[in-house]
Design a protein around this motif. Structure first.
Motif, mmCIF file in Angstrom:
data_model
loop_
_atom_site.group_PDB
_atom_site.id
_atom_site.type_symbol
_atom_site.label_atom_id
_atom_site.label_comp_id
_atom_site.label_asym_id
_atom_site.label_seq_id
_atom_site.Cartn_x
_atom_site.Cartn_y
_atom_site.Cartn_z
ATOM 1 N N UNK A 89 9.771 -3.766 3.293
ATOM 2 C CA UNK A 89 9.892 -4.287 2.403
ATOM 3 C C UNK A 89 12.095 -3.212 1.449
ATOM 4 N N UNK A 90 11.428 -2.780 0.396
ATOM 5 C CA UNK A 90 12.358 -2.040 -0.653
ATOM 6 C C UNK A 90 12.146 -0.190 0.313
ATOM 7 N N UNK A 91 10.957 -0.242 1.070
ATOM 8 C CA UNK A 91 11.721 1.802 1.833
ATOM 9 C C UNK A 91 12.093 1.430 3.039
ATOM 10 N N UNK A 92 13.143 2.135 3.082
ATOM 11 C CA UNK A 92 14.781 2.224 3.724
ATOM 12 C C UNK A 92 13.820 2.961 5.147
ATOM 13 N N UNK A 93 12.837 3.877 5.273
ATOM 14 C CA UNK A 93 13.071 5.118 5.859
ATOM 15 C C UNK A 93 11.555 5.718 6.241
ATOM 16 N N UNK A 224 21.210 -4.211 -1.907
ATOM 17 C CA UNK A 224 21.680 -3.818 -2.869
ATOM 18 C C UNK A 224 22.406 -2.710 -2.853
ATOM 19 N N UNK A 225 22.315 -1.262 -4.238
ATOM 20 C CA UNK A 225 23.577 -0.436 -3.311
ATOM 21 C C UNK A 225 22.909 0.598 -2.636
ATOM 22 N N UNK A 226 23.621 1.371 -2.381
ATOM 23 C CA UNK A 226 23.560 1.995 -0.956
ATOM 24 C C UNK A 226 22.231 3.388 -1.534
ATOM 25 N N UNK A 236 8.382 8.753 3.006
ATOM 26 C CA UNK A 236 8.545 8.041 1.818
ATOM 27 C C UNK A 236 10.193 7.829 1.331
ATOM 28 N N UNK A 237 11.524 6.918 2.577
ATOM 29 C CA UNK A 237 12.855 6.979 1.327
ATOM 30 C C UNK A 237 12.772 5.336 0.917
ATOM 31 N N UNK A 238 12.680 5.449 -0.386
ATOM 32 C CA UNK A 238 13.427 4.098 -1.052
ATOM 33 C C UNK A 238 14.261 3.854 -1.698
ATOM 34 N N UNK A 239 15.079 2.317 -1.062
ATOM 35 C CA UNK A 239 16.220 2.300 -1.925
ATOM 36 C C UNK A 239 15.710 2.245 -3.709
ATOM 37 N N UNK A 240 16.634 2.823 -4.295
ATOM 38 C CA UNK A 240 17.237 3.012 -5.529
ATOM 39 C C UNK A 240 16.531 1.922 -7.070
ATOM 40 N N UNK A 241 17.621 0.596 -6.201
ATOM 41 C CA UNK A 241 17.866 -0.303 -6.872
ATOM 42 C C UNK A 241 16.039 -1.190 -7.005
ATOM 43 N N UNK A 242 14.990 -0.423 -6.041
ATOM 44 C CA UNK A 242 14.730 -1.178 -4.801
ATOM 45 C C UNK A 242 14.435 -2.991 -4.334
ATOM 46 N N UNK A 243 16.350 -3.058 -3.747
ATOM 47 C CA UNK A 243 16.864 -3.969 -3.480
ATOM 48 C C UNK A 243 15.905 -3.765 -2.038
ATOM 49 N N UNK A 244 15.830 -4.662 -0.889
ATOM 50 C CA UNK A 244 15.595 -4.952 0.424
ATOM 51 C C UNK A 244 16.390 -3.988 0.995
ATOM 52 N N UNK A 245 15.382 -3.386 2.495
ATOM 53 C CA UNK A 245 16.422 -2.679 3.244
ATOM 54 C C UNK A 245 16.030 -2.256 4.826
#
Length: 275
Positions: A89-93, A224-226, A236-245
């Protein structure tokens, strides 16, 4: 490491940017490693479902790597203890597999790197537990297509800036954002090497592509935002705004007139199907 391997490793040359130029024979080794990584990702597809833990998926991947006699590049890498990264989900990588139970509609990236006869095969793709919602489905499609927009730019004489610019333009035209904090990388007989392959940029900038360069292209795209942040586990890297990645990754080699993809799915499962 025997003398023949050492000798082989030092064939080819380096560009002024420190990018290794591989020989024609080296493409074969990269194909073997890439094909195995892609095959493992094909085989895990049927295991992704609501109720399954990410740890259970990683155990299956670990067993598959071991069964082939290959090695996992990630087990022991900087202390990492798993044969895959699984980012939900919102985990980027760099999501760490564990007790997390997948729910219906969860989207996840599974990233696997194997070593076959000294060559590294690195690839990742998206999966869905159950059915995704419409926004998630669109995010996955745009990210998939953005990767191939980048791959289309791979040929001698183009630049790494051309790759990044093509990805960025496509993603932003779909009102999504490209992650800046992580990038693709050179690889071959090493896991990570120059260059950094940015997924944004300006055409005509950065190093010029030459036949024999091997690297990954692996855009991460956010709804959302980058901006991202790394959690206290240091992985674990996540989106700061909790948007899906979402993310897709191929390992590629520059040929005399274009590109070879080393990590093509043997059974055409690189893009997820929605059950």
């Amino acid at each position: 490491m025997d003398g023949a391997t050492l000798e082989h490793q030092h064939k080819g040359r380096m560009t002024k940017e420190g990018i290794r130029i591989h020989e024609t024979a080296d493409f074969e080794g990269m194909h073997a490693a890439g094909a195995l990584a892609a095959q493992i990702l094909d085989e895990i597809a049927d295991e992704v479902a609501p109720g399954v833990t990410t740890g259970a998926l990683d155990q299956i991947i670990t067993d598959k790597v071991n069964d082939t006699g290959a090695k996992s590049a990630t087990i022991g890498y900087k202390g990492y203890q798993h044969a895959s990264c699984i980012s939900v989900n919102h985990v980027v990588c760099h999501g760490i597999p564990g007790p997390k139970v997948l729910k219906d509609g969860d989207i996840l990236n599974i990233d696997v790197t194997v070593i076959v006869d000294g060559w590294f095969g690195d690839t990742s793709r998206m999966y869905v537990a159950g059915r995704p919602n419409r926004k998630a489905e669109r995010l996955i499609q745009v990210t998939h297509d953005a990767l191939f927009k980048g791959i289309e730019q791979v040929k001698p004489g183009n630049t790494f800036g051309d790759i990044g610019a093509a990805i960025q333009k496509y993603v932003e035209s779909n009102r999504m954002s490209v992650v800046r904090d992580f990038c693709g990388h050179g690889l071959g007989r090493v896991f990570h090497a120059p260059p950094n392959v940015l997924h944004y940029g300006r055409p005509g900038t950065n190093a010029t592509l030459e036949e024999g360069m091997f690297f990954t292209i692996e855009p991460m795209v956010n709804l959302g935002r980058p901006e991202t942040k790394v959690l206290p586990d240091d992985w674990t890297a996540v989106t700061r705004d909790r948007s899906l990645s979402a993310q897709f990754e191929h390992s590629v080699g520059v040929t005399s007139d274009g590109v070879e993809i080393f990590t093509l799915s043997p059974s055409g499962k690189f893009h997820p199907t929605y059950g």
